[in-house]
Scaffold this motif. Structure first.
Motif, PDB file in Angstrom:
ATOM      1  N   ASN A 156       0.848  -1.189   0.000  1.00 55.08           N
ATOM      2  CA  ASN A 156       0.000   0.000   0.000  1.00 55.08           C
ATOM      3  C   ASN A 156       0.887   1.244   0.000  1.00 55.08           C
ATOM      4  N   ILE A 157       0.793   2.056  -1.035  1.00 51.76           N
ATOM      5  CA  ILE A 157       1.609   3.271  -1.135  1.00 51.76           C
ATOM      6  C   ILE A 157       0.719   4.521  -1.168  1.00 51.76           C
ATOM      7  N   GLU A 159      -0.276   6.646   1.164  1.00 51.95           N
ATOM      8  CA  GLU A 159       0.271   7.815   1.854  1.00 51.95           C
ATOM      9  C   GLU A 159       1.447   8.408   1.089  1.00 51.95           C
ATOM     10  N   ILE A 160       2.269   7.543   0.498  1.00 53.62           N
ATOM     11  CA  ILE A 160       3.412   8.015  -0.299  1.00 53.62           C
ATOM     12  C   ILE A 160       2.921   8.825  -1.495  1.00 53.62           C
ATOM     13  N   LYS A 161       1.874   8.318  -2.167  1.00 57.94           N
ATOM     14  CA  LYS A 161       1.329   9.012  -3.332  1.00 57.94           C
ATOM     15  C   LYS A 161       0.698  10.340  -2.928  1.00 57.94           C
ATOM     16  N   LYS A 162       0.071  10.367  -1.748  1.00 61.60           N
ATOM     17  CA  LYS A 162      -0.522  11.623  -1.272  1.00 61.60           C
ATOM     18  C   LYS A 162       0.557  12.667  -1.047  1.00 61.60           C
ATOM     19  N   ARG A 163       1.649  12.243  -0.389  1.00 62.44           N
ATOM     20  CA  ARG A 163       2.754  13.184  -0.139  1.00 62.44           C
ATOM     21  C   ARG A 163       3.392  13.614  -1.457  1.00 62.44           C
ATOM     22  N   GLU A 164       3.487  12.685  -2.397  1.00 68.27           N
ATOM     23  CA  GLU A 164       4.051  12.995  -3.712  1.00 68.27           C
ATOM     24  C   GLU A 164       3.208  14.052  -4.421  1.00 68.27           C
ATOM     25  N   ASN A 165       1.890  13.897  -4.353  1.00 67.41           N
ATOM     26  CA  ASN A 165       0.987  14.861  -4.990  1.00 67.41           C
ATOM     27  C   ASN A 165       1.039  16.214  -4.289  1.00 67.41           C
ATOM     28  N   GLN A 166       1.160  16.174  -2.951  1.00 65.10           N
ATOM     29  CA  GLN A 166       1.263  17.420  -2.198  1.00 65.10           C
ATOM     30  C   GLN A 166       2.555  18.151  -2.550  1.00 65.10           C
ATOM     31  N   PHE A 167       3.641  17.390  -2.698  1.00 66.63           N
ATOM     32  CA  PHE A 167       4.920  17.985  -3.067  1.00 66.63           C
ATOM     33  C   PHE A 167       4.846  18.585  -4.471  1.00 66.63           C
ATOM     34  N   LYS A 168       4.170  17.871  -5.361  1.00 66.44           N
ATOM     35  CA  LYS A 168       4.009  18.365  -6.732  1.00 66.44           C
ATOM     36  C   LYS A 168       3.233  19.677  -6.735  1.00 66.44           C
ATOM     37  N   GLN A 169       2.184  19.755  -5.918  1.00 66.10           N
ATOM     38  CA  GLN A 169       1.394  20.980  -5.826  1.00 66.10           C
ATOM     39  C   GLN A 169       2.240  22.122  -5.271  1.00 66.10           C
ATOM     40  N   LEU A 170       3.096  21.798  -4.288  1.00 72.40           N
ATOM     41  CA  LEU A 170       3.971  22.808  -3.700  1.00 72.40           C
ATOM     42  C   LEU A 170       4.948  23.344  -4.739  1.00 72.40           C
ATOM     43  N   VAL A 171       5.552  22.423  -5.515  1.00 75.39           N
ATOM     44  CA  VAL A 171       6.507  22.829  -6.553  1.00 75.39           C
ATOM     45  C   VAL A 171       5.826  23.714  -7.589  1.00 75.39           C
ATOM     46  N   GLU A 172       4.599  23.340  -7.978  1.00 75.57           N
ATOM     47  CA  GLU A 172       3.862  24.129  -8.964  1.00 75.57           C
ATOM     48  C   GLU A 172       3.538  25.514  -8.422  1.00 75.57           C
ATOM     49  N   ALA A 173       3.213  25.585  -7.121  1.00 71.49           N
ATOM     50  CA  ALA A 173       2.917  26.880  -6.504  1.00 71.49           C
ATOM     51  C   ALA A 173       4.166  27.757  -6.452  1.00 71.49           C
TER      52      ALA A 173
END
Length: 222
Positions: A156-157, A159-173
């Protein structure tokens, strides 16, 4: 009968009554056999309590064994995962219950056929990320063993994918900030830079690609 002594030695005793009423007794040292048997039992017990899903399929994709996590997950979907179960039928049940999602424009039948082909053509190892209708994500690893069987482990990944998506959103911001933002590693090599930082350095003839030198960037503007 088996007898284990305090020194750890295990002997197998056999006694046979002969026609004249006498008895012949034979014994064999099975210490190594019992040691391997106990080690295998410990391994099986450890696998059974793993939080990861683990299944072993024979060369015809028929189940040899599965751990408790696998059995429990499939039970929730109304599928009894037991020795002799079909891997393809498990997939069909998952599609029927809406857990496995075909790609956009792909029929359920085509999806099932695609999975079957992937089972059959596996040579060494296959790794794939699977997204479920629940929103959860898993990393599924299938490994072909020398005898043609397949070891399948699913982790089960989500939580990892959630953090990955959050990081991606941060980078885009960060990329849209009006200020220059640059991140350097301990050796002063560029990890990332936002859009305005890249454009500003480009106008000065410096390429802000990952790995760029901070010292050379400073030297470039001197």
């Amino acid at each position: 009968r088996e007898t284990t002594f305090t020194n750890g030695v295990t002997l197998m005793f056999n006694e046979t009554r002969l026609n004249d009423g006498s008895t012949i007794s034979l014994w064999s040292d099975i210490t190594d056999i019992k040691t391997r048997e106990n080690q295998l039992k410990q391994l099986a017990d450890a696998i059974d309590v793993m939080p990861n899903t683990l299944m072993l399929w024979d060369k015809n994709n028929i189940l040899i064994t599965a751990n408790k996590s696998s059995r429990d997950d499939q039970k929730k979907l109304g599928f009894e995962l037991k020795r002799g179960s079909s891997r393809l039928e498990m997939v069909k049940n998952g599609v029927k219950k809406g857990v496995f999602l075909p790609r956009r424009g792909q029929s359920e039948k085509a999806f099932i056929l695609e999975r079957k082909k992937s089972f059959d053509k596996l040579i060494d190892e296959d790794r794939r990320e699977v997204e479920f209708s629940s929103g959860n994500s898993s990393l599924a690893i299938s490994k072909r063993l020398p005898d043609g069987s397949t070891l399948q482990i699913v982790t089960n990944i989500t939580e990892i994918k959630k953090r990955e998506n959050q990081f991606k959103q941060l980078v885009e911001a960060i990329d849209f900030l009006p200020n220059s933002v640059m991140l350097w590693n301990k050796d002063h090599k560029l990890v990332m830079a936002n859009k305005i930082a890249k454009e500003k350095q480009k106008s000065w003839g410096f390429d802000m690609s990952p790995g760029a030198s901070r010292i050379k960037m400073v030297q470039n503007v001197l």
